[in-house]
Enzyme design. Structure first.
Site, PDB file in Angstrom:
ATOM      1  CD  GLU A  37      66.368 -10.163 -17.395  1.00  0.00           C
ATOM      2  OE1 GLU A  37      67.176 -10.912 -17.961  1.00  0.00           O
ATOM      3  OE2 GLU A  37      66.387  -9.958 -16.168  1.00  0.00           O
ATOM      4  CB  CYS A 192      79.159 -20.073  -8.923  1.00  0.00           C
ATOM      5  SG  CYS A 192      79.499 -21.683  -9.696  1.00  0.00           S
ATOM      6  CB  CYS A 199      84.249 -23.025  -3.467  1.00  0.00           C
ATOM      7  SG  CYS A 199      84.361 -23.226  -5.266  1.00  0.00           S
ATOM      8  CB  CYS A 202      79.412 -21.358  -2.748  1.00  0.00           C
ATOM      9  SG  CYS A 202      78.042 -21.859  -3.819  1.00  0.00           S
ATOM     10  CB  CYS A 208      79.189 -28.078  -4.972  1.00  0.00           C
ATOM     11  SG  CYS A 208      79.906 -27.700  -6.597  1.00  0.00           S
TER      12      CYS A 208
END
Length: 362
Positions: A37, A192, A199, A202, A208
């Site tokens: 991370e 995205c 799209c 997605c 959306c």
DNA sequence: AAGTCGGGGTA
DNA sequence: TACCCAGACTT
């Protein structure tokens, strides 16, 4: 069957199409997740992977990291940038050993209290290591939320960021937090994306806002453009045979804690500078091609100036400078432009027919 | 709220 | 060339 919620769409998509084989996945080891991370802050996955592999091989657990020299940690970070991340990681490892008995803390507040760990990173660790129900808000999530829910305004603005945090918290699923969180990251990284989002693939397309209103390419609102300040400097390559002089940079400021080349203002007499600074007599060699290096907040124009040291005087102890063989120097914690310079040149002579300097266009 | 802190990927 | 990326920290 009711229309699936935002979270359920993300979770179902993640199980079928998400990434499951990244080097830091398939473990609940908080240390391994933590290191990943930190490296992934402002840094893309493909860039991080080789650094992560080397780092984990060298420092496989928190005790080994806590016991390491800071220079060794920074050397493994060399080229990755944002070196305060490495210093904070090292300091946090020592703090965990000192105050938590070497066991990574499990409460969100204790994780958040460690240096280098902010709200989003603490949440990611809490989710992936301990299964806690927490919201992340990284660049991927900001982009997904801004588009899916039509949030306009640059996400760097506190008011916009506050709105996005509120959304992120409100969308958390009651179960499957790991798949949900990973799903958001994977959606942002593979579907995205900022330009040319896929799209049609997605799972959020039916709900959306940006897709419905043809706002996808204009959301999230880009950062207001500002012209970068220009700075100039001269980097001195002081060669004594195959040895080069390196100087440790102050902890704070650019390239903090790294070993760099002595730096002089553009236009100063390099030989005089070296005589006064290090007490060395030198011979000026032909300057190398100038190049530029762009930082987040300014552009640095660099003139690399090699000099041959005639007699190697003793450096004052504790002056923060040392002589290293070129090969040794390449193993040190160098800033990327210095690494490229040393990899390309020695003793002022180009090693290649066509000097491939970093960004050699000025 | 704005500035500081890298380097590389990508169009 | 310009923008962005699994942000955090300081002032």
């Amino acid at each position: 069957m009711p229309d699936p919620s935002f979270a359920q769409r993300v979770i179902a998509w993640q199980r079928s199409y998400g990434r499951h084989d990244l080097p830091w996945q398939g473990t609940r080891d908080p240390y391994a997740i933590w290191v990943s991370e930190i490296m992934l802050q402002q840094t893309q996955v493909t860039t991080v992977i080789p650094y992560y592999q080397r780092f984990m091989a060298r420092f496989p657990d928190i005790v080994s990291l806590a016991g390491a020299q800071e220079d060794a940690v920074l050397a493994l970070w060399s080229g990755l940038g944002y070196y305060a991340r490495a210093r904070n990681l090292h300091a946090a490892a020592q703090a965990v050993v000192a105050t938590h008995g070497g066991r990574f803390p499990q409460t969100f507040d204790a994780i958040l209290a460690l240096p280098g760990i902010g709200r989003s990173t603490a949440a990611a660790i809490a989710v992936f290591a301990f299964g806690q129900r927490r919201a992340i808000l990284d660049g991927n999530v900001k982009r997904i939320l801004a588009r899916c829910f039509g949030v306009s305004g640059w996400p760097g603005l506190p008011a916009v960021e506050k709105q996005l945090w509120s959304l992120a918290e409100s969308l958390l699923p009651d179960s499957g937090i790991e798949a949900y969180t990973q799903g958001l990251m994977d959606l942002g990284a593979t579907i995205c994306t900022r330009n040319r989002p896929a799209c049609e693939a997605c799972p959020l397309q039916p709900i959306c806002h940006a897709d419905r209103h043809r706002l996808t390419i204009s959301l999230p609102t880009p950062r207001p453009d500002k012209t970068l300040p220009q700075k100039h400097t001269m980097l001195l390559l002081l060669w004594h045979g195959s040895e080069i002089l390196l100087e440790k940079r102050p902890v704070h400021g650019i390239w903090g804690g790294l070993w760099s080349l002595p730096e002089a203002e553009r236009g100063v007499d390099a030989r005089q500078f070296v005589r006064r600074r290090f007490g060395l007599e030198t011979e000026l060699l032909p300057a190398l091609p100038r190049f530029s290096h762009t930082f987040t907040h300014f552009r640095l124009h660099i003139l690399p100036q090699p000099l041959r040291v005639s007699a190697k005087a003793t450096l004052p102890p504790g002056c923060g400078a040392l002589w290293l063989e070129r090969a040794e120097a390449l193993g040190a914690a160098l800033p990327a432009p210095v690494r490229k310079l040393l990899a390309t040149h020695d003793e002022g002579v180009s090693r290649s027919q066509t000097p491939a300097l970093p960004g050699s266009r000025t």
